[in-house]
Design an enzyme around this catalytic site. Structure first.
Site, PDB file in Angstrom:
ATOM      1  N   GLY A  82       1.005  -1.103  -0.065  1.00  0.00           N
ATOM      2  CA  GLY A  82       0.505  -0.031  -0.435  1.00  0.00           C
ATOM      3  C   GLY A  82       1.158   1.648   0.015  1.00  0.00           C
ATOM      4  O   GLY A  82       1.595   0.840   0.149  1.00  0.00           O
ATOM      5  N   GLU A  83       0.337   1.687  -0.353  1.00  0.00           N
ATOM      6  CA  GLU A  83       0.843   4.178  -0.670  1.00  0.00           C
ATOM      7  C   GLU A  83       1.234   4.230   1.139  1.00  0.00           C
ATOM      8  O   GLU A  83       2.418   4.342   0.687  1.00  0.00           O
ATOM      9  CB  GLU A  83       0.280   5.064  -0.672  1.00  0.00           C
ATOM     10  CG  GLU A  83      -0.782   4.673  -1.979  1.00  0.00           C
ATOM     11  CD  GLU A  83      -0.090   4.231  -3.099  1.00  0.00           C
ATOM     12  OE1 GLU A  83       1.240   4.840  -3.042  1.00  0.00           O
ATOM     13  OE2 GLU A  83      -0.080   3.542  -4.446  1.00  0.00           O
TER      14      GLU A  83
ATOM     15  N   ARG B 261      -8.746   5.954  -7.187  1.00  0.00           N
ATOM     16  CA  ARG B 261      -9.574   6.242  -6.138  1.00  0.00           C
ATOM     17  C   ARG B 261     -10.676   7.268  -6.320  1.00  0.00           C
ATOM     18  O   ARG B 261      -9.871   8.483  -6.027  1.00  0.00           O
ATOM     19  CB  ARG B 261      -9.404   6.266  -4.452  1.00  0.00           C
ATOM     20  CG  ARG B 261      -8.518   4.517  -3.955  1.00  0.00           C
ATOM     21  CD  ARG B 261      -8.028   5.090  -2.803  1.00  0.00           C
ATOM     22  NE  ARG B 261      -7.806   3.723  -2.151  1.00  0.00           N
ATOM     23  CZ  ARG B 261      -7.037   3.191  -1.256  1.00  0.00           C
ATOM     24  NH1 ARG B 261      -7.860   4.104  -0.118  1.00  0.00           N
ATOM     25  NH2 ARG B 261      -7.164   2.090  -0.409  1.00  0.00           N
TER      26      ARG B 261
ATOM     27  N   LYS C 156     -12.299   1.804  12.243  1.00  0.00           N
ATOM     28  CA  LYS C 156     -11.507   1.966  12.412  1.00  0.00           C
ATOM     29  C   LYS C 156     -10.555   2.380  13.753  1.00  0.00           C
ATOM     30  O   LYS C 156      -9.729   2.082  14.920  1.00  0.00           O
ATOM     31  CB  LYS C 156     -10.737   3.588  12.097  1.00  0.00           C
ATOM     32  CG  LYS C 156     -10.455   3.012  10.504  1.00  0.00           C
ATOM     33  CD  LYS C 156      -9.381   2.490  10.246  1.00  0.00           C
ATOM     34  CE  LYS C 156      -8.834   2.366   8.423  1.00  0.00           C
ATOM     35  NZ  LYS C 156      -8.352   1.183   7.934  1.00  0.00           N
TER      36      LYS C 156
ATOM     37  N   ARG D 191       0.131 -11.182   0.731  1.00  0.00           N
ATOM     38  CA  ARG D 191      -0.849 -12.522  -0.113  1.00  0.00           C
ATOM     39  C   ARG D 191      -0.151 -12.747  -1.376  1.00  0.00           C
ATOM     40  O   ARG D 191      -0.005 -14.123  -1.311  1.00  0.00           O
ATOM     41  CB  ARG D 191      -1.732 -12.359  -0.468  1.00  0.00           C
ATOM     42  CG  ARG D 191      -3.093 -11.406   0.110  1.00  0.00           C
ATOM     43  CD  ARG D 191      -4.263 -11.318  -1.116  1.00  0.00           C
ATOM     44  NE  ARG D 191      -4.895 -10.190   0.383  1.00  0.00           N
ATOM     45  CZ  ARG D 191      -6.255 -11.637   1.063  1.00  0.00           C
ATOM     46  NH1 ARG D 191      -6.493 -12.712   0.610  1.00  0.00           N
ATOM     47  NH2 ARG D 191      -7.066 -10.906   1.154  1.00  0.00           N
TER      48      ARG D 191
ATOM     49  N   TYR E 293     -16.582   3.599   8.196  1.00  0.00           N
ATOM     50  CA  TYR E 293     -15.269   3.393   8.463  1.00  0.00           C
ATOM     51  C   TYR E 293     -15.301   3.730  10.040  1.00  0.00           C
ATOM     52  O   TYR E 293     -14.078   3.967  10.389  1.00  0.00           O
ATOM     53  CB  TYR E 293     -14.943   4.344   7.275  1.00  0.00           C
ATOM     54  CG  TYR E 293     -13.544   5.009   7.029  1.00  0.00           C
ATOM     55  CD1 TYR E 293     -12.701   4.008   5.992  1.00  0.00           C
ATOM     56  CD2 TYR E 293     -12.710   5.529   7.303  1.00  0.00           C
ATOM     57  CE1 TYR E 293     -11.429   4.049   6.203  1.00  0.00           C
ATOM     58  CE2 TYR E 293     -11.482   5.730   7.952  1.00  0.00           C
ATOM     59  CZ  TYR E 293     -10.513   4.901   6.776  1.00  0.00           C
ATOM     60  OH  TYR E 293      -9.729   5.353   6.375  1.00  0.00           O
TER      61      TYR E 293
ATOM     62  N   LEU F 288      -5.050  11.598   2.539  1.00  0.00           N
ATOM     63  CA  LEU F 288      -3.283  10.116   2.306  1.00  0.00           C
ATOM     64  C   LEU F 288      -2.708  11.707   0.836  1.00  0.00           C
ATOM     65  O   LEU F 288      -3.825  11.588  -0.194  1.00  0.00           O
ATOM     66  CB  LEU F 288      -2.712   9.525   2.747  1.00  0.00           C
ATOM     67  CG  LEU F 288      -3.115   8.470   3.346  1.00  0.00           C
ATOM     68  CD1 LEU F 288      -3.519   7.280   3.211  1.00  0.00           C
ATOM     69  CD2 LEU F 288      -1.923   8.872   5.214  1.00  0.00           C
TER      70      LEU F 288
ATOM     71  N   GLY G  23      -5.543  -2.218   4.732  1.00  0.00           N
ATOM     72  CA  GLY G  23      -6.379  -0.927   4.020  1.00  0.00           C
ATOM     73  C   GLY G  23      -6.817  -1.293   3.284  1.00  0.00           C
ATOM     74  O   GLY G  23      -5.899  -1.638   2.169  1.00  0.00           O
TER      75      GLY G  23
END
Length: 243
Positions: free
Chosen positions: A33-34, A183, A152, A57, A148, A175, A98
């Site tokens: 992820g980022e 997205r 969290k 994965r 969401y 972010l 996430g």
């Protein structure tokens, strides 16, 4: 906008050297992820661990190559109890897992952002992890009606009950990064937020490079506070103070 990973403060360099001499091992969840990618970059540059296990994965091509200290291990997150070996030997764990409801659906989002995180933390704790760091959200609240925000918040609450020797929670707002995965709604939101980001850069947004670097700075920073909770402004401050 990036924190320099080469020119950090002398205080940080001294702490990093002392930490490096402890010869510790870490693992990272969500390293593709980022924020996870920025964490890998920062750990690769600062070399505070003897070994870093990247748990995911599937194996991926890492560009640039982070170095020989980094090893990828493949697990099935739906059967994590069968992969405890991937966590063994790590004193420090980072969780950058996430997804989104739009990508994974409601059930998929809950599974990734709550269930996988908490199961990983439980296994890590049982195999000797002393310091667990996690990225949640600035708005996290377990009592919220918003999915969401609620998920969290539930993660934060559950992790505080696990009694890690050290728990670090990072709560970024929007972010800022060049995502490989587009997205649409996030892009639209950030477009409308540009004036706000310009005038109030530490409130509504943070570069993913800051999040990854802040996690590394926190790792080598001594202190008794537990849990350590960093809001969006504090993530900015942590990075700026150590430049």
């Amino acid at each position: 906008m990036n924190v320099s990973l080469y020119i950090m403060s002398e205080e940080f360099q001294d702490r990093a050297k002392q930490y490096r001499e402890m010869g510790k091992t870490a693992f990272i969840l969500g390293y593709t992820g980022e924020c996870g990618k920025e964490l890998v970059k920062s750990l690769s540059k600062n070399k505070i661990f003897n070994k870093v296990v990247l748990i995911g994965r599937r194996k991926v091509d890492l560009t640039p190559d982070p170095g020989p200290a980094f090893e990828q291990k493949v697990v099935d997150f739906d059967k994590l109890e069968e992969y405890t070996e991937a966590f063994q030997g790590a004193q420090v764990g980072y969780c950058c897992l996430g997804t989104t409801k739009g990508k994974a659906g409601k059930r998929g989002f809950i599974k990734v952002d709550r269930d996988y995180v908490l199961k990983s933390a439980e296994i890590a704790k049982s195999t000797g992890c002393q310091h667990f760091s996690v990225i949640t959200a600035s708005t996290a609240n377990k009592d919220s009606m918003l999915l969401y925000v609620k998920i969290k918040g539930e993660v934060e609450h559950s992790l505080t009950q696990m009694a890690f020797d050290k728990l670090s929670i990072f709560k970024p707002a929007g972010l800022l990064c060049d995502r490989t995965e587009r997205r649409i709604m996030e892009k639209v939101a950030l477009t409308f937020m540009k004036p706000w980001i310009y005038f109030f850069p530490t409130i509504g947004s943070v570069p993913t490079s800051y999040v990854g670097t802040a996690m590394v700075i926190d790792t080598v920073t001594p202190g008794e506070e537990n849990p350590r909770i960093y809001n969006n402004a504090q993530i900015h401050s942590l990075c700026q103070q150590n430049k």
